[in-house]
Motif scaffolding. Structure first.
Motif, mmCIF file in Angstrom:
data_model
loop_
_atom_site.group_PDB
_atom_site.id
_atom_site.type_symbol
_atom_site.label_atom_id
_atom_site.label_comp_id
_atom_site.label_asym_id
_atom_site.label_seq_id
_atom_site.Cartn_x
_atom_site.Cartn_y
_atom_site.Cartn_z
ATOM 1 N N UNK A 142 -8.774 6.490 -12.305
ATOM 2 C CA UNK A 142 -8.416 5.766 -11.080
ATOM 3 C C UNK A 142 -7.591 6.644 -10.140
ATOM 4 N N UNK A 143 -6.749 7.510 -10.692
ATOM 5 C CA UNK A 143 -5.919 8.371 -9.847
ATOM 6 C C UNK A 143 -6.755 9.431 -9.134
ATOM 7 N N UNK A 144 -7.933 9.717 -9.653
ATOM 8 C CA UNK A 144 -8.838 10.674 -8.999
ATOM 9 C C UNK A 144 -9.913 9.969 -8.170
ATOM 10 N N UNK A 145 -10.197 8.718 -8.520
ATOM 11 C CA UNK A 145 -11.181 7.905 -7.793
ATOM 12 C C UNK A 145 -10.522 6.548 -7.496
ATOM 13 N N UNK A 146 -9.697 6.476 -6.451
ATOM 14 C CA UNK A 146 -8.879 5.283 -6.196
ATOM 15 C C UNK A 146 -9.659 3.987 -5.972
ATOM 16 N N UNK A 147 -10.948 4.079 -5.698
ATOM 17 C CA UNK A 147 -11.755 2.879 -5.513
ATOM 18 C C UNK A 147 -12.376 2.363 -6.791
ATOM 19 N N UNK A 148 -11.980 2.934 -7.932
ATOM 20 C CA UNK A 148 -12.552 2.550 -9.224
ATOM 21 C C UNK A 148 -11.449 2.274 -10.247
ATOM 22 N N UNK A 149 -11.823 1.562 -11.303
ATOM 23 C CA UNK A 149 -10.947 1.332 -12.465
ATOM 24 C C UNK A 149 -9.578 0.756 -12.084
ATOM 25 N N UNK A 150 -9.589 -0.417 -11.479
ATOM 26 C CA UNK A 150 -8.332 -1.058 -11.087
ATOM 27 C C UNK A 150 -7.601 -1.679 -12.273
ATOM 28 N N UNK A 151 -8.328 -2.060 -13.302
ATOM 29 C CA UNK A 151 -7.698 -2.669 -14.466
ATOM 30 C C UNK A 151 -6.955 -1.634 -15.291
ATOM 31 N N UNK A 159 0.819 -1.208 0.000
ATOM 32 C CA UNK A 159 0.000 0.000 0.000
ATOM 33 C C UNK A 159 0.856 1.262 0.000
ATOM 34 N N UNK A 160 1.930 1.259 0.776
ATOM 35 C CA UNK A 160 2.785 2.443 0.858
ATOM 36 C C UNK A 160 3.469 2.725 -0.475
ATOM 37 N N UNK A 161 3.972 1.674 -1.108
ATOM 38 C CA UNK A 161 4.630 1.849 -2.398
ATOM 39 C C UNK A 161 3.668 2.370 -3.451
ATOM 40 N N UNK A 162 2.432 1.876 -3.431
ATOM 41 C CA UNK A 162 1.463 2.300 -4.436
ATOM 42 C C UNK A 162 0.956 3.709 -4.154
ATOM 43 N N UNK A 163 0.874 4.067 -2.886
ATOM 44 C CA UNK A 163 0.501 5.438 -2.533
ATOM 45 C C UNK A 163 1.523 6.421 -3.106
ATOM 46 N N UNK A 164 2.791 6.039 -3.072
ATOM 47 C CA UNK A 164 3.846 6.873 -3.641
ATOM 48 C C UNK A 164 3.614 7.082 -5.136
ATOM 49 N N UNK A 165 3.159 6.021 -5.816
ATOM 50 C CA UNK A 165 2.868 6.160 -7.249
ATOM 51 C C UNK A 165 1.709 7.134 -7.471
ATOM 52 N N UNK A 166 0.695 7.079 -6.617
ATOM 53 C CA UNK A 166 -0.427 8.004 -6.766
ATOM 54 C C UNK A 166 0.013 9.443 -6.513
ATOM 55 N N UNK A 167 0.953 9.624 -5.605
ATOM 56 C CA UNK A 167 1.451 10.967 -5.317
ATOM 57 C C UNK A 167 2.387 11.472 -6.412
ATOM 58 N N UNK A 168 3.183 10.557 -6.985
ATOM 59 C CA UNK A 168 4.140 10.917 -8.037
ATOM 60 C C UNK A 168 3.997 9.931 -9.201
ATOM 61 N N UNK A 198 -7.284 5.750 -28.179
ATOM 62 C CA UNK A 198 -6.132 5.681 -27.272
ATOM 63 C C UNK A 198 -6.308 6.644 -26.105
ATOM 64 N N UNK A 199 -6.849 7.840 -26.388
ATOM 65 C CA UNK A 199 -7.100 8.817 -25.307
ATOM 66 C C UNK A 199 -8.128 8.276 -24.325
ATOM 67 N N UNK A 200 -9.161 7.630 -24.860
ATOM 68 C CA UNK A 200 -10.199 7.070 -23.992
ATOM 69 C C UNK A 200 -9.627 5.953 -23.114
ATOM 70 N N UNK A 201 -8.778 5.110 -23.716
ATOM 71 C CA UNK A 201 -8.129 4.022 -22.972
ATOM 72 C C UNK A 201 -7.278 4.577 -21.835
ATOM 73 N N UNK A 202 -6.473 5.607 -22.120
ATOM 74 C CA UNK A 202 -5.621 6.200 -21.088
ATOM 75 C C UNK A 202 -6.455 6.878 -20.013
ATOM 76 N N UNK A 203 -7.575 7.492 -20.422
ATOM 77 C CA UNK A 203 -8.423 8.207 -19.466
ATOM 78 C C UNK A 203 -8.989 7.276 -18.404
ATOM 79 N N UNK A 204 -9.230 6.015 -18.765
ATOM 80 C CA UNK A 204 -9.759 5.039 -17.804
ATOM 81 C C UNK A 204 -8.827 4.928 -16.600
ATOM 82 N N UNK A 205 -7.516 4.878 -16.849
ATOM 83 C CA UNK A 205 -6.571 4.768 -15.733
ATOM 84 C C UNK A 205 -6.410 6.106 -15.015
ATOM 85 N N UNK A 206 -6.440 7.198 -15.760
ATOM 86 C CA UNK A 206 -6.319 8.508 -15.102
ATOM 87 C C UNK A 206 -7.483 8.739 -14.134
#
Length: 201
Positions: free
Chosen positions: A171-180, A89-98, A161-169
């Protein structure tokens, strides 16, 4: 003279700290990306060399490996990276921050795990199947790593491609969604697909 227990423990801590420092470097990140593809292709190539008499079966097994990895990706991201295990969790939190940082697993760790997986599978299924299945899983992991790399570091021009990337972006704003990252399949099946409030109304 044998080293004392304290000296051995200090050496062990020092080695772990060195690995942790290395794991945050750009070199480790890029070497890891390359190593993941090399190992996956080596396993698939070895399977073809060992037995290439049933190409349709081989394709089916590789696709099964990719399918299995899609769930591994989802499960790790949801229940380990966003779960109660502090190490992950700590390592992944770092990814969300940076998100443009280079923190990742040591380059040698994923290849070692997948080679161990291939060896274990070879004990219970035919060798060619073990190589194909582990190669498919390894290819899924390599594609996941590459996808994650380009999603955060490239601006796409093509609408799909933009839509595909947006799915993951999202997740960075809604961490409980879009895990794939590579596929939204398990988000759809397990109820974690993000739906904007405007679409709910």
């Amino acid at each position: 003279m044998r080293p004392s227990t304290g000296t051995s423990q200090a050496a062990g801590r020092g080695a772990l700290q060195a690995i942790a420092r290395m794991s945050s470097t750009r070199t480790n990140y890029l070497v890891g990306q390359a190593a993941d593809f090399v190992v996956s292709l080596a396993l698939l190539g070895s399977a073809f060399w060992y037995d290439h008499s049933r190409p349709l079966q081989a394709v089916a097994v590789v696709l099964l490996g990719l399918f299995i990895f899609s769930f591994i990706e989802y499960a790790f991201h949801r229940w380990l990276f966003h779960g109660p295990v502090p190490l992950f969790e700590q390592g992944h939190t770092l990814h969300h921050e940076k998100p443009l940082g280079y923190d990742s697993l040591p380059f040698f760790f994923p290849p070692a795990v997948v080679l161990l997986l291939a060896a274990v599978l070879a004990l219970v299924v035919p060798t060619a199947i073990a190589l194909l299945l582990s190669g498919g899983i390894a290819l899924g992991y390599a594609m996941y790593g590459f996808s994650h790399l380009i999603i955060h570091r490239r601006r796409f021009n093509h609408p799909l491609a933009r839509k595909w990337a947006a799915v993951h972006h999202v997740h960075h704003h809604h961490p409980g969604k879009n895990y794939g990252v590579t596929s939204p399949l398990w988000d759809f099946l397990l109820g974690t697909w993000y739906v904007s409030k405007s679409k709910v109304r």
